[in-house]
Design an enzyme around this catalytic site. Structure first.
Site, PDB file in Angstrom:
ATOM      1  N   ARG A   1      71.226 -63.649-106.170  1.00  0.00           N
ATOM      2  CA  ARG A   1      72.690 -63.265-106.191  1.00  0.00           C
ATOM      3  C   ARG A   1      72.753 -62.705-107.411  1.00  0.00           C
ATOM      4  NH1 ARG A   1      72.947 -68.677-104.348  1.00  0.00           N
ATOM      5  NH2 ARG A   1      74.019 -68.926-102.253  1.00  0.00           N
TER       6      ARG A   1
ATOM      7  N   LYS B   1      74.010 -71.586-107.052  1.00  0.00           N
ATOM      8  CA  LYS B   1      75.490 -72.115-106.996  1.00  0.00           C
ATOM      9  C   LYS B   1      75.316 -73.475-107.303  1.00  0.00           C
ATOM     10  CE  LYS B   1      77.795 -68.879-104.017  1.00  0.00           C
ATOM     11  NZ  LYS B   1      78.812 -68.531-102.806  1.00  0.00           N
TER      12      LYS B   1
ATOM     13  N   HIS C   1      75.352 -57.323-103.760  1.00  0.00           N
ATOM     14  CA  HIS C   1      75.230 -58.679-102.593  1.00  0.00           C
ATOM     15  C   HIS C   1      74.970 -57.592-101.664  1.00  0.00           C
ATOM     16  CE1 HIS C   1      76.250 -62.512-101.964  1.00  0.00           C
ATOM     17  NE2 HIS C   1      76.617 -62.309-100.650  1.00  0.00           N
TER      18      HIS C   1
ATOM     19  N   ARG D   1      71.059 -58.049-101.119  1.00  0.00           N
ATOM     20  CA  ARG D   1      70.790 -59.637-100.924  1.00  0.00           C
ATOM     21  C   ARG D   1      70.980 -59.497 -99.205  1.00  0.00           C
ATOM     22  NH1 ARG D   1      71.177 -64.985-102.060  1.00  0.00           N
ATOM     23  NH2 ARG D   1      72.524 -66.346-100.771  1.00  0.00           N
TER      24      ARG D   1
ATOM     25  N   HIS E   1      71.127 -71.013 -99.373  1.00  0.00           N
ATOM     26  CA  HIS E   1      72.349 -71.172 -98.315  1.00  0.00           C
ATOM     27  C   HIS E   1      72.334 -72.775 -98.287  1.00  0.00           C
ATOM     28  CE1 HIS E   1      73.016 -67.111 -96.842  1.00  0.00           C
ATOM     29  NE2 HIS E   1      73.600 -67.222 -97.851  1.00  0.00           N
TER      30      HIS E   1
ATOM     31  N   TYR F   1      73.243 -63.128 -90.411  1.00  0.00           N
ATOM     32  CA  TYR F   1      72.301 -61.913 -90.268  1.00  0.00           C
ATOM     33  C   TYR F   1      71.631 -61.709 -88.819  1.00  0.00           C
ATOM     34  CZ  TYR F   1      72.650 -62.573 -95.359  1.00  0.00           C
ATOM     35  OH  TYR F   1      73.244 -62.579 -96.455  1.00  0.00           O
TER      36      TYR F   1
END
Length: 293
Positions: free
Chosen positions: A146, A170, A239, A242, A265, A274
């Site tokens: 990210r 995150k 992004h 990514r 994730h 995806y």
């Protein structure tokens, strides 16, 4: 127990990013302003589901996107989870609120040929700025990290011997991401330029021309400028690289759960988006393989 207690909690204990804390604070203050127009004495413990539903209707009436409404209610949900745990309230008024459906958007991505055109042709100057910009594009596309993860990347977290790097994602969750020989060479060359220009070694990996840590808008501008040279997609951002990383990995046969781990994730559902972008490839395989394709 007030709003500041919650904000301090998510900032210092949950260690949410400063951007998330600011967004939650803004969303919750907007709800307070709305509630003051309907009730005389506003208190968090007296809020009910009806008031929150009224806010949802109000936001949708202003033409706000469903995704934005979900984010604002998410701030309320987090607040009431905190209040429940600490005994400030006995029930969560957000639990029965029905939210508008969000239409899933397919992620933008750059095609492999376009990325090859970017890296294999003379698109970067052979000076510090050019070498750094090339390294930024390579790291984003070569690891799928990210934007915030790239900005916070540290020298000490890169292991050139084993070709892997530690990425802080995150919620301060760490993950290990591998990289290839090409990326290793690009990053090493960038560091040689850094050490030649700046006397004191900075543990921050990516630096501006002044030797300061890069920031979000800086990286965004770099990515947008170079992607515009090779791609016509409307959205050109870190992004997108990514998304491109994940899509190309999946198209090349990578396991979905492996991609989930590489991207950091928390849920496989986030990675499954995806799979939609690979349908064109499946269509081609069908036409080539089926007797009546």
């Amino acid at each position: 127990m007030g709003l500041n207690d919650f904000l301090n909690y998510i900032e210092h204990e949950k260690r949410m990013s400063s951007y998330t804390v600011v967004a939650y604070k803004s969303d919750l203050n907007q709800f307070i302003d709305f509630a003051h127009g309907l009730v005389d004495d506003f208190e968090w413990k007296t809020v009910d589901g009806f008031l929150i539903r009224e806010w949802v209707v109000f936001l949708m009436g202003k033409g706000m996107a469903p995704r934005t409404v979900h984010r604002k209610i998410s701030a309320l949900k987090s607040l009431y989870r905190f209040y429940l745990v600490n005994g400030y309230v006995v029930k969560d008024p957000t639990s029965l609120v029905v939210l508008p459906k969000i239409r899933k958007k397919l992620p933008f991505f750059v095609r492999i040929k376009e990325m090859d055109n970017l890296f294999d042709h003379d698109n970067f100057r052979d000076d510090f700025s050019g070498v750094r910009d090339k390294a930024i594009l390579h790291v984003l596309y070569g690891t799928g990290m990210r934007l915030s993860e790239l900005v916070g990347l540290k020298r000490r977290n890169i292991d050139f011997a084993q070709k892997k790097m530690k990425v802080l994602g995150k919620g301060n969750k760490e993950r290990i991401v591998p990289f290839n020989d090409e990326l290793s060479h690009v990053m090493s060359r960038y560091l040689l330029f850094c050490d030649g220009l700046f006397d004191e070694k900075n543990d921050v990996f990516f630096l501006t021309d002044k030797g300061e840590q890069v920031y979000h808008k800086f990286v965004y501008r770099v990515v947008k400028r170079y992607l515009a040279r090779v791609s016509t997609i409307s959205k050109k951002s870190p992004h997108v690289l990514r998304h491109s990383y994940a899509t190309h990995m999946l198209n090349s046969g990578a396991d979905l759960r492996a991609i989930q781990e590489l991207l950091g994730h928390a849920s496989l559902a986030s990675t499954e988006v995806y799979t939609h972008t690979t349908f064109d490839k499946l269509r081609k395989v069908y036409k080539q393989a089926h007797s009546r394709g």
